[in-house]
Design a protein around this motif. Structure first.
Motif, PDB file in Angstrom:
ATOM      1  N   CYS A 379       0.845  -1.195   0.000  1.00  0.00           N
ATOM      2  CA  CYS A 379       0.000   0.000   0.000  1.00  0.00           C
ATOM      3  C   CYS A 379       0.882   1.247   0.000  1.00  0.00           C
ATOM      4  O   CYS A 379       1.937   1.271   0.648  1.00  0.00           O
ATOM      5  N   ARG A 380       0.447   2.269  -0.727  1.00  0.00           N
ATOM      6  CA  ARG A 380       1.083   3.574  -0.688  1.00  0.00           C
ATOM      7  C   ARG A 380       0.003   4.602  -0.390  1.00  0.00           C
ATOM      8  O   ARG A 380      -1.050   4.618  -1.033  1.00  0.00           O
ATOM      9  N   ARG A 381       0.289   5.438   0.583  1.00  0.00           N
ATOM     10  CA  ARG A 381      -0.669   6.486   0.930  1.00  0.00           C
ATOM     11  C   ARG A 381      -0.406   7.701   0.040  1.00  0.00           C
ATOM     12  O   ARG A 381       0.650   8.342   0.146  1.00  0.00           O
ATOM     13  N   LEU A 382      -1.355   7.983  -0.840  1.00  0.00           N
ATOM     14  CA  LEU A 382      -1.319   9.234  -1.593  1.00  0.00           C
ATOM     15  C   LEU A 382      -1.792  10.347  -0.655  1.00  0.00           C
ATOM     16  O   LEU A 382      -2.324  10.062   0.434  1.00  0.00           O
ATOM     17  N   PRO A 383      -1.590  11.625  -1.006  1.00  0.00           N
ATOM     18  CA  PRO A 383      -1.945  12.695  -0.050  1.00  0.00           C
ATOM     19  C   PRO A 383      -3.329  12.508   0.553  1.00  0.00           C
ATOM     20  O   PRO A 383      -4.343  12.512  -0.151  1.00  0.00           O
ATOM     21  N   VAL A 404      -5.486   5.906  -0.980  1.00  0.00           N
ATOM     22  CA  VAL A 404      -4.379   4.947  -0.991  1.00  0.00           C
ATOM     23  C   VAL A 404      -4.373   4.177  -2.300  1.00  0.00           C
ATOM     24  O   VAL A 404      -5.415   3.973  -2.943  1.00  0.00           O
ATOM     25  N   GLU A 405      -3.178   3.753  -2.684  1.00  0.00           N
ATOM     26  CA  GLU A 405      -2.982   2.904  -3.854  1.00  0.00           C
ATOM     27  C   GLU A 405      -2.597   1.520  -3.359  1.00  0.00           C
ATOM     28  O   GLU A 405      -1.634   1.359  -2.596  1.00  0.00           O
ATOM     29  N   ILE A 406      -3.368   0.497  -3.751  1.00  0.00           N
ATOM     30  CA  ILE A 406      -3.209  -0.856  -3.229  1.00  0.00           C
ATOM     31  C   ILE A 406      -2.737  -1.781  -4.340  1.00  0.00           C
ATOM     32  O   ILE A 406      -3.281  -1.769  -5.448  1.00  0.00           O
ATOM     33  N   GLU A 407      -1.748  -2.579  -4.033  1.00  0.00           N
ATOM     34  CA  GLU A 407      -1.346  -3.659  -4.933  1.00  0.00           C
ATOM     35  C   GLU A 407      -1.726  -4.973  -4.267  1.00  0.00           C
ATOM     36  O   GLU A 407      -1.094  -5.401  -3.297  1.00  0.00           O
TER      37      GLU A 407
END
Length: 712
Positions: A379-383, A404-407
């Motif tokens: 997971c990456r938290r976008l603003p 968030v962007e989830i893989e």
């Protein structure tokens, strides 16, 4: 003539009397005694000048003053010696009892290898070892006692005991498995060192260069600009969902406004979760900002979501008193209260900026460490973050954005697919609903008087007692949430159970003074029922229906003897329950129930009567051992296509969320914690696991039968 001061304010003739005649006593007046006592409190050793002043003021000879102070000091010394002797005698009795208990335990000990009695050693050496160990324990007790007396104002011996609580007929969380924990075939389940409440180590500890810090400042500034546009812009950036009215991010518009060179959206396993919600919370803006910027308070505020939060480094401390300009590198582990859902790990920047008077913005954005190959986040938290606007009535308006962007490297469990993919599990609605409820809880904690307390037995005498009970219950809830975590430090083993998902168990060695010492088995399972979350919550909370699911109550009911309100919803409360028709009159059940638009909790724990009395009297409850069990309830994320079952929408939080009323089914996590053995070296065996597996299986079957859905 010389005079000596007598006890009780009497003076007597100090001259020798060889003929044995009675000495003459002179009793001081009440005024003289009062003045002497006042002077003694200020100065137990007055000098000659002070004695002369007292002599003229009270009409007494200087020697009378001198002898009165001498006798008073002697009297005080004797009182202190008597008190010390009583303490030492009590400590001696305690050590003698411990010695007897250890000797009895040695007689009945079972060999961990073969399950039989140990090889006998010479009893003389056994006694010598006990004496040496007792001497070491006494030295350690004295050392800790002196430290405790300095910092908490009383010795450690006066604190509540940290021994395991005895089992009662209503004990759902501390079954007596001590004999089973060290015999029988052991299982291949990792024994985790330390307590579940011990903060686990991070995946890695980043080392920051000057280039990192400079880059972090730029990333945070750009993230703040993006967050403010996400918060303040509606169409075409945010669209209203036709099905439930929620804000939905228009990805095409977003990518056009905020183009990203390194996006993973072309990855077929990658997806975006973006949610936004707003509402009023009962806390002033600056207090909210302070809680968000303090990682310890952050975890306390969201125990059901944040299983671990830590500030790694403060890049900029910001303005004193407002946190404006504060920039921190943080780590957090986010959870859903079920062993079926993996946690989400983030290394992220948290940046706070005061936009204007009474208006703050706090933004979170992931920060990547490409050189740390061992950490590859899914997971990456976008603003993301929130805008906090202080209101004149002590409330704050909060607008929350989660992005968030989830893989999805591993597929989401089928039970939670709708909840997670729909943005309900980690989305803005859930964060804001819990924030509203927790702010109400803090408001109740600060209320003076007993207007929020219904005390049926007259057992909570003061505001301090209410606050102490609330702190004890909050620690119980935090412990329960931590026991269900699926973080890397909390590994689960799946057993075959009553359904295809089975029961998941984990074992750890407890070293926390807030838990019983020994080996603790945690067990949990999650089930789906076609019943609304509100009705499931009502069923668990109602003490009149407890016997229908409490398989260890032997059909006995319970009575609520104390009640503390925790918020505006009548279901948010702390209860002290007493069992009917049981021989364990010294055992009570502490229970906290809470509900908001995102879900509900019912957590309980047996606590013995002396420990409850300590908390109710207002003393520090930190050392009362707790081993809670309970239920986590959430909507299933599926549209409400089921027949109406009387679900109420009154559980919606005051900010207007309707998550609980949009869905007809419930996901229920049933979790128990059991003290397997008080011996720290004990191994888990098959019999203990079978027992807890049967306990959960029976509980689930009772719940299904009581709610008329046995085939679910």
């Amino acid at each position: 003539m010389e005079y000596g001061g007598g006890e009780g304010g009497e003076d007597r003739d100090a001259s020798s009397d060889p003929q044995g005649r009675k000495k003459r006593y002179h009793r001081h007046t009440a005024h003289q005694i009062q003045r002497l006592e006042a002077m003694f409190k200020e100065c137990p050793h007055p000098d000659e000048k002070q004695r002369s002043l007292l002599s003229r003021e009270l009409g007494l000879a200087p020697r009378q003053i001198k002898f009165w102070f001498q006798n008073r000091r002697t009297q005080m010394k004797a009182q202190h010696e008597r008190a010390d002797n009583c303490d030492l005698r009590a400590e001696n009795d305690k050590i003698r009892c411990e010695n007897i208990a250890i000797r009895e335990a040695l007689r009945n000990v079972i060999c961990p290898s073969c399950g039989g009695p140990p090889v006998n050693e010479d009893s003389y050496f056994d006694e010598q070892k006990l004496r040496i160990e007792n001497a070491h324990l006494k030295e350690e007790l004295d050392r800790v006692s002196s430290i405790a007396a300095k910092y908490i104002g009383r010795p450690i011996s006066q604190l509540p005991p940290v021994q395991p609580i005895h089992v009662s007929s209503l004990d759902l969380s501390m079954g007596s498995f001590e004999g089973q924990g060290v015999g029988g075939p052991s299982l291949d389940i990792d024994l985790l060192p330390g307590s579940s409440s011990t903060v686990p180590s991070l995946p890695f500890q980043p080392r920051l260069s000057d280039m990192d810090r400079s880059l972090m400042t730029d990333i945070a500034a750009r993230a703040m600009e993006e967050l403010l546009r996400l918060v303040q812009t509606n169409e075409p950036l945010w669209m209203k969902s036709a099905t439930d009215g929620r804000d939905v991010l228009n990805l095409e518009t977003y990518e056009r406004i905020f183009p990203r060179a390194n996006t993973n959206l072309k990855n077929p396993h990658s997806r975006i979760e973006a949610t936004r919600d707003s509402g009023l919370v009962i806390m002033n803006g600056l207090a909210l900002v302070d809680m968000f910027m303090d990682s310890h308070k952050w975890v306390e505020l969201f125990p059901a979501i944040v299983s671990l939060g830590k500030t790694i480094e403060v890049i900029s401390s910001g303005m004193l008193g407002s946190h404006s300009g504060s920039l921190q590198l943080m780590y957090e582990d986010l959870q859903v209260l079920s062993p079926l859902v993996s946690t989400r790990e983030f290394y992220f920047l948290r940046y706070c900026q005061q936009i204007e008077q009474g208006l703050w913005a706090i933004v979170d954005v992931s920060y990547d460490f490409p050189r740390e190959k061992q950490f590859s986040p899914q997971c990456r938290r976008l603003p993301s973050g929130c805008l906090i606007q202080g209101m004149p009535n002590g409330y704050s308006k909060v607008t929350w954005v989660e992005h968030v962007e989830i893989e999805d490297k591993t597929p989401t469990h089928r039970l939670y697919r709708d909840v997670v993919h729909g943005g309900l599990a980690f989305g803005a609605e859930r964060w804001l609903a819990i924030l509203c409820r927790m702010c109400e809880r803090f408001a109740c904690l600060m209320v003076t008087g007993t207007s929020t307390t219904r005390d049926l037995g007259g057992v909570i005498p003061s505001t301090d007692g209410k606050r102490s009970m609330m702190k004890l219950a909050q620690r119980m809830v935090n412990n329960f949430c931590a026991s269900i975590s699926t973080s890397n430090s909390h590994r689960w083993t799946t057993l075959s159970g009553m359904n295809e998902d089975g029961v998941r168990v984990s074992v750890h060695r407890s070293t926390d003074p807030g838990q019983p010492n020994g080996v603790i088995l945690s067990a949990a399972t999650t089930i789906w029922l076609p019943v609304s979350p509100q009705n499931v919550f009502n069923f668990f909370k109602d003490e009149r229906t407890r016997a229908q699911w409490d398989v260890l109550s032997n059909g006995n009911g319970v009575q609520e003897v104390a009640h503390i309100a925790n918020g505006s919803h009548p279901g948010n409360c702390i209860s002290v329950l007493r069992a009917f028709n049981t021989s364990q009159n010294n055992m009570l059940i502490l229970q906290e129930s809470c509900i908001d638009s995102s879900g509900a909790l019912v957590v309980y724990c047996p606590v013995d009567l002396p420990a409850i009395n300590i908390a109710m009297s207002g003393e520090d409850p930190s050392y009362i051992p707790l081993l809670p069990s309970g239920f986590a309830i959430s909507p299933d994320g599926r549209p409400d296509l089921l027949p109406a079952d009387g679900a109420s929408t009154s559980s919606s939080s005051q900010h207007g969320g309707t998550m609980m009323s949009r869905f007809g089914g419930s996901l229920i996590t049933v979790a128990f914690q059991i003290l397997v053995s008080s011996l720290p070296s004990a191994k888990l065996n098959l019999e203990s696991v079978t027992t807890v597996n049967n306990l959960i299986g029976s509980t689930v079957q009772q719940i299904k039968a009581a709610l008329n859905c046995p085939g679910s």
